[in-house]
Design a protein around this motif. Structure first.
Motif, PDB file in Angstrom:
ATOM      1  N   VAL A 109       0.868  -1.107  -0.095  1.00  0.00           N
ATOM      2  CA  VAL A 109       0.132  -0.004  -0.004  1.00  0.00           C
ATOM      3  C   VAL A 109       0.725   1.060  -0.036  1.00  0.00           C
ATOM      4  O   VAL A 109       0.708   2.208  -0.793  1.00  0.00           O
ATOM      5  N   PHE A 110       1.773   1.348   0.740  1.00  0.00           N
ATOM      6  CA  PHE A 110       2.613   2.466   1.011  1.00  0.00           C
ATOM      7  C   PHE A 110       3.724   2.688  -0.241  1.00  0.00           C
ATOM      8  O   PHE A 110       4.379   3.638  -0.366  1.00  0.00           O
ATOM      9  N   THR A 111       3.745   1.993  -1.079  1.00  0.00           N
ATOM     10  CA  THR A 111       4.533   1.996  -2.133  1.00  0.00           C
ATOM     11  C   THR A 111       3.779   1.986  -3.661  1.00  0.00           C
ATOM     12  O   THR A 111       4.482   2.000  -4.502  1.00  0.00           O
ATOM     13  N   TRP A 112       2.367   1.734  -3.255  1.00  0.00           N
ATOM     14  CA  TRP A 112       1.635   1.971  -4.698  1.00  0.00           C
ATOM     15  C   TRP A 112       1.805   3.233  -5.673  1.00  0.00           C
ATOM     16  O   TRP A 112       1.098   4.253  -4.937  1.00  0.00           O
ATOM     17  N   ASP A 113       2.578   3.343  -6.534  1.00  0.00           N
ATOM     18  CA  ASP A 113       2.708   4.777  -7.194  1.00  0.00           C
ATOM     19  C   ASP A 113       3.720   5.523  -6.187  1.00  0.00           C
ATOM     20  O   ASP A 113       4.736   5.725  -6.165  1.00  0.00           O
ATOM     21  N   PHE A 114       3.042   6.484  -5.528  1.00  0.00           N
ATOM     22  CA  PHE A 114       3.821   7.044  -4.506  1.00  0.00           C
ATOM     23  C   PHE A 114       4.311   6.398  -3.379  1.00  0.00           C
ATOM     24  O   PHE A 114       3.683   5.487  -2.835  1.00  0.00           O
ATOM     25  N   ILE A 115       5.699   6.582  -3.007  1.00  0.00           N
ATOM     26  CA  ILE A 115       6.329   5.988  -2.233  1.00  0.00           C
ATOM     27  C   ILE A 115       6.248   6.681  -0.809  1.00  0.00           C
ATOM     28  O   ILE A 115       6.899   7.742  -0.716  1.00  0.00           O
ATOM     29  N   ASP A 116       5.998   6.094   0.371  1.00  0.00           N
ATOM     30  CA  ASP A 116       5.831   6.894   1.555  1.00  0.00           C
ATOM     31  C   ASP A 116       6.766   6.194   2.217  1.00  0.00           C
ATOM     32  O   ASP A 116       7.178   5.257   2.967  1.00  0.00           O
ATOM     33  N   GLU A 117       7.832   7.298   2.379  1.00  0.00           N
ATOM     34  CA  GLU A 117       9.120   7.110   2.697  1.00  0.00           C
ATOM     35  C   GLU A 117       9.177   6.766   4.472  1.00  0.00           C
ATOM     36  O   GLU A 117      10.033   6.412   4.937  1.00  0.00           O
ATOM     37  N   HIS A 248      -3.806  -0.117   7.690  1.00  0.00           N
ATOM     38  CA  HIS A 248      -2.918   0.920   7.186  1.00  0.00           C
ATOM     39  C   HIS A 248      -3.635   2.290   7.343  1.00  0.00           C
ATOM     40  O   HIS A 248      -2.786   3.041   6.915  1.00  0.00           O
ATOM     41  N   ILE A 302      -9.638  -6.363  -1.588  1.00  0.00           N
ATOM     42  CA  ILE A 302      -8.757  -5.035  -1.973  1.00  0.00           C
ATOM     43  C   ILE A 302      -7.412  -5.491  -1.805  1.00  0.00           C
ATOM     44  O   ILE A 302      -6.563  -5.579  -2.694  1.00  0.00           O
ATOM     45  N   LYS A 306      -6.266  -6.116  -5.558  1.00  0.00           N
ATOM     46  CA  LYS A 306      -5.628  -4.716  -5.804  1.00  0.00           C
ATOM     47  C   LYS A 306      -4.101  -4.659  -5.746  1.00  0.00           C
ATOM     48  O   LYS A 306      -3.297  -4.205  -6.307  1.00  0.00           O
ATOM     49  N   PHE A 307      -3.676  -5.272  -4.349  1.00  0.00           N
ATOM     50  CA  PHE A 307      -2.295  -5.082  -3.975  1.00  0.00           C
ATOM     51  C   PHE A 307      -1.504  -6.460  -4.116  1.00  0.00           C
ATOM     52  O   PHE A 307      -0.424  -6.492  -3.655  1.00  0.00           O
TER      53      PHE A 307
END
Lengths: 337, 277, 297
Positions: A109-117, A248, A302, A306-307
């Motif tokens: 989830v946290f790296t889906w396209d935008f990466i939440d560093e 999340h 989901i 999705k992930f």
């Protein structure tokens, strides 16, 4: 790398070695009558008779509350300073094989396209030492979601309890590097050292994950009155989501005075009424069953579709912690038919 | 940028009071390089910060054909929008974006376009309108059907006047029954009814609908009656959002994340969605 | 007793006097008790009552549960302590006495938490409220089920909660501050305490109100202290010491200490005990010329 061995007393050496290299050693300890993951400084603090700690160790990479940035409002304008993400080497000792899969799920989830560093930078520094279960309770259901005490998904090192210690099997590069870096703490496996038997929890009858997923994917099943009936007792607290290793959801809020403050990222729960409440007063999930349905959809539809990751690991925390004993496996059974 | 949740600072260059509770801002980035390099597509949205109070989600109401600034329009309803309502020209706020998908305007070249909007839902449509009017020759007939509860609630009054005067735009304005003033020259009636009465030809035409859920529902029916296929009807959805980037878990309708896969959808896609909005 | 309960429930549903019976039943594995909602007369054999029936089901009478209200007039299985909460709901205008059928059950105590039960209800796994219970025979009910209990509570309240309150009262201010901060710091803001409390019936809780933001929602020490103290204050003079907040707390915050302390404070100041009489309004919502005013200095 071949298997290694560490005795229960020998853990003190490992903890010291991890600390000496600047890392943290997190393990199950007893705190206020419950077992929780916490940083330890000696092996004596660690409990070995536990099913699962109350909290998920996801909080190492995804803390309950964290500061994203600090801002200041002055006569000359606004300044905003992002807070540097502090990621410390962290060893999680005694993670259960079921929940080991969870960080990978959160990562999806946290790296889906935008990466939440804020997540990924910390996750990179986590080494998971999973410990095969030699006991299970009524709430464990990992086998129902195709995991088991022998699962290795998400673990860097698998540990198996023996009479006086653990057999250590590095699984990933990270795990091998960890064992090598602290090689003084491990020995070769002595002859006759035997793994205790792993205990599989009973599979919940009538659950078919494929059927369940297919059913959730179909829109007409969405407003089935069964949802309201099955979840009527749900009291709408966030105990399940805050204990869940794969939940999340979060909130972003500002806290402070008119002159300075912090922007924070806080855990939030889809079970709360105001979670989806629009400022206009409209709420797409205006009753509890819709909120519960969302959580269930998230885990069994989901996440997997999705992930492409595990939504529910079968740890059973949500059942244990639920004050009204709403059992997710009851819904899994009902939704499998 | 290493932290995706950190906004960029923007200065309020101009403020337009649209109605007693709706305002528009014209915003420019403080960072001059960003002012140059910033790009977005029509239909995308952003998160706007009032520091100390938090962030709120609005679409970008200006057109990418007008560079150097962005415009947003919001109604003062909650904590953040009320705080934004207190800001003046020259004040600083935060912006992050652009996020989400966009209207496939390039595919619409040569077609007629009909815009249908209600109340505060004109801003997302405005971006499309200007995008098309700024290269008017690429498109066919342009019709705008816009309605609000009362005359006072109509936004972009100056622009409505401009569109009304343009010979290459057909503007139909309406207010709900009871919302008219003695001077009111437009229609009186609900948007879906007015739309149906306008008998907009469906052939070679794209419809862009935006408004409250109930209006969208009836407009989709009206467009169906007029002969529009669901694939030729576009709308933009909104839901509560905190991250804008598919992480915070709020805006999903069933398994669709509005912030990432939306907010722009065709009527075909909307009808296939779970009933969760 | 269970047969009596089932028969009565069946009768109520068959006659149409009630549309739903809110009661206790077993989970699938028959290991734990969970709330059940019986709408069909033939399903009343699902109802049970035993020492594991610790939940206070009165939460389901509040306006948070519109879908339950939609079913129709409810009958509710309630222990004396649960009835206290129903009484407060009546005095605060949240429900009407005639709108519910109270199936009062006589009780000889329940467990503090279901997980502690190992086949026998020992005094040490019972909450303090049970040791001092003055309502083992339901005090407000339409039907009383079970044999009359002849238990008399001790003159002076006894049990862990009361001992601990004395201990905390004797602490220095700073020691008390440290004690509470240590416990509140564990709070994870899951709001299980609020959701399990039938007296926390606000549809929009103060913590969800953000214009202005009264309570910081972050689970940091400041926000946790603010939340727990404000909730306690909102329950002063209303809390019946049912203990559901503490039971539901996933991080074992001793909320019973806060709430019982407030119960004692209100009792001393106003001579009032909440949940006893549905015709008497709680002291915090009425003005009385006899009110003690010695706090004005």
């Amino acid at each position: 790398m071949t298997d290694k061995y560490i005795s229960k007393d020998g853990l003190n050496g490992l903890i010291a070695s991890v600390k000496a290299s600047g890392g943290r050693f997190v393990a199950p300890v007893l705190d206020t009558r419950q077992v929780v993951y916490k940083e330890v400084s000696s092996a004596e603090e660690i409990v070995d008779d536990y099913i699962l700690p109350r909290n998920s160790y996801k909080e190492i990479a995804f803390p309950q509350t964290e500061i994203l940035a600090k801002y200041e409002l002055t006569r000359d304008g606004v300044t905003i300073d992002p807070v540097e993400i502090v990621a410390r080497d962290t060893v999680v000792f005694g993670a259960r094989p079921c929940e080991a899969a969870s960080l990978a799920s959160l990562n999806s989830v946290f790296t889906w396209d935008f990466i939440d560093e804020t997540f990924t930078k910390r996750q990179e520094k986590v080494v998971v030492l999973s410990l095969g279960c030699v006991d299970a309770d009524d709430e464990c259901f990992c086998t129902t979601v195709n995991l088991s005490p022998a699962s290795t998904e998400g673990s860097d090192v698998a540990l198996y309890e023996t009479e006086n210690g653990y057999i250590v099997t590095p699984l990933t590069d990270k795990g091998t590097a960890f064992v090598s870096a602290h090689s003084d703490s491990f020995t070769d496996v002595a002859k006759g050292e035997e793994k205790k038997e792993l205990v599989n929890p009973e599979k919940v009858e009538g659950v078919d994950l494929t059927k369940l997923g297919e059913r959730l994917a179909k829109s007409p099943n969405y407003d089935n009155p069964e949802w309201a009936e099955l979840t009527r007792k749900c009291c709408g607290c966030g105990a399940c989501t805050y204990s869940c290793p794969t939940c999340h959801c979060f909130d972003i809020i500002d806290e402070g005075t008119a002159f300075e403050g912090e922007r924070r990222k806080n855990w939030d729960a889809c079970q709360f009424n105001h979670f989806t409440l629009h400022a206009s007063g409209h709420n797409p999930r205006d009753t509890q069953y819709k909120r519960y349905r969302n959580r269930f959809m998230c885990k069994f539809h989901i996440y997997p579709t999705k992930f492409n990751s595990t939504g529910c690991v079968g740890c059973g925390r949500c059942i244990r912690v639920c004050p009204v004993r709403l059992d997710i496996t009851d819904l899994m059974t009902a939704m499998s038919s | 940028m290493s932290n995706i949740y950190i906004p960029d600072l923007v200065t309020i260059e101009d403020i337009y009071e649209e109605t007693p509770d709706i305002r528009s801002f014209r915003l420019v980035f403080k960072d001059e390089k960003l002012r140059e390099s910033f790009e977005f597509k029509t239909g995308q949205f952003g998160l706007y910060s009032a520091f100390g109070l938090g962030e709120s989600t609005f679409c970008i109401a200006s057109s990418p054909t007008r560079k150097g600034y962005i415009q947003c329009t919001y109604r003062k309803t909650g904590r953040v929008t009320n705080a934004l309502g207190e800001l003046s020209i020259g004040d600083t706020m935060g912006f992050r974006g652009p996020y989400g998908n966009h209207f496939p305007i390039e595919e619409w070249k040569g077609k007629n376009i009909v815009f249908i909007a209600g109340g505060i839902a004109l801003p997302p449509v405005r971006s499309v309108i200007w995008n098309i009017l700024d290269r008017r020759e690429d498109f066919g007939d342009v019709t705008i059907v816009y309605g609000a509860k009362t005359v006072e609630d109509l936004v972009y009054k100056e622009e409505l006047k401009h569109w009304d005067e343009r010979p290459d735009v057909k503007l139909i304005q309406t207010v709900d029954p009871g919302g008219e003033t003695p001077e009111w020259q437009g229609e009186v009636g609900f948007v879906p009814t007015v739309l149906e009465e306008a008998k907009v030809p469906a052939e070679n035409t794209i419809a862009v609908v935006c408004g409250p859920p109930i209006m969208i529902k009836f407009c989709l029916n009206a467009l169906g009656t007029l002969g529009f296929s669901d694939d030729a009807v576009y709308t933009t959805l909104e839901n509560k959002m905190k991250c804008g980037v598919g992480k915070c878990g709020r805006c999903n309708v069933g398994d669709i994340y509005i912030c990432k896969e939306g907010p722009v959808y065709t009527a075909t896609e909307i009808k296939a969605m779970f009933d969760d909005f | 007793m269970e047969n009596e309960l089932r028969e009565k429930a069946k009768e109520l549903l068959e006659s149409g006097e009630v549309a739903v019976v809110i009661g206790y039943g077993f989970n699938r594995k028959k290991t734990r008790i969970t709330p059940v909602f019986i709408t069909k007369p033939e399903e009343t054999d699902k109802l049970v009552f035993n020492e594991l029936c610790v939940n206070n089901l009165s939460i389901y009478l509040t306006r948070k549960y519109r879908d339950i209200q939609k079913i129709g007039r409810p009958a509710i299985v309630a222990k004396g302590c649960d009835i206290k909460n129903i009484v407060v709901l009546i005095t605060e205008g949240q429900t009407k006495r005639e709108d519910i059928h109270i199936l009062g059950v006589t009780c000889s105590g329940v467990v503090y938490k279901q997980e502690l039960f190992k086949g026998e209800l020992k005094p040490e796994i019972m909450p303090s409220k049970c040791h001092n219970c003055d309502v083992r025979n339901p005090h407000v009910a339409d039907t009383v089920i079970g044999e009359k209990s002849d238990f008399t509570p001790p003159e002076e309240p006894t049990g862990m909660v009361f001992d601990k309150i004395k201990e905390i009262d004797a602490m220095s201010d700073s020691a008390r501050w440290d004690f509470w901060n240590e416990h509140f710091n564990r709070c994870i803001k899951c709001y299980a305490c609020r959701q399990l409390c039938s007296l926390c019936y606000c549809e929009r809780c103060i913590t969800e109100k953000n214009m202005p933001q009264w309570i910081e929602t972050s689970a940091h020490p400041r926000g946790n202290l603010a939340w727990n103290l404000i909730r306690a204050m909102h329950l002063a003079g209303r809390c019946t010491f049912c203990g559901e907040c503490e039971r539901g707390c996933p991080v074992n915050i001793p909320l019973n200490l806060v709430n019982q302390k407030l119960v004692l404070t209100v009792k001393n100041a106003f001579g009032f005990e909440s949940g006893i009489d549905e015709n008497v309004h709680p002291p915090m919502i009425v003005f009385s010329e006899d009110d003690n005013e010695n706090f004005i200095k």
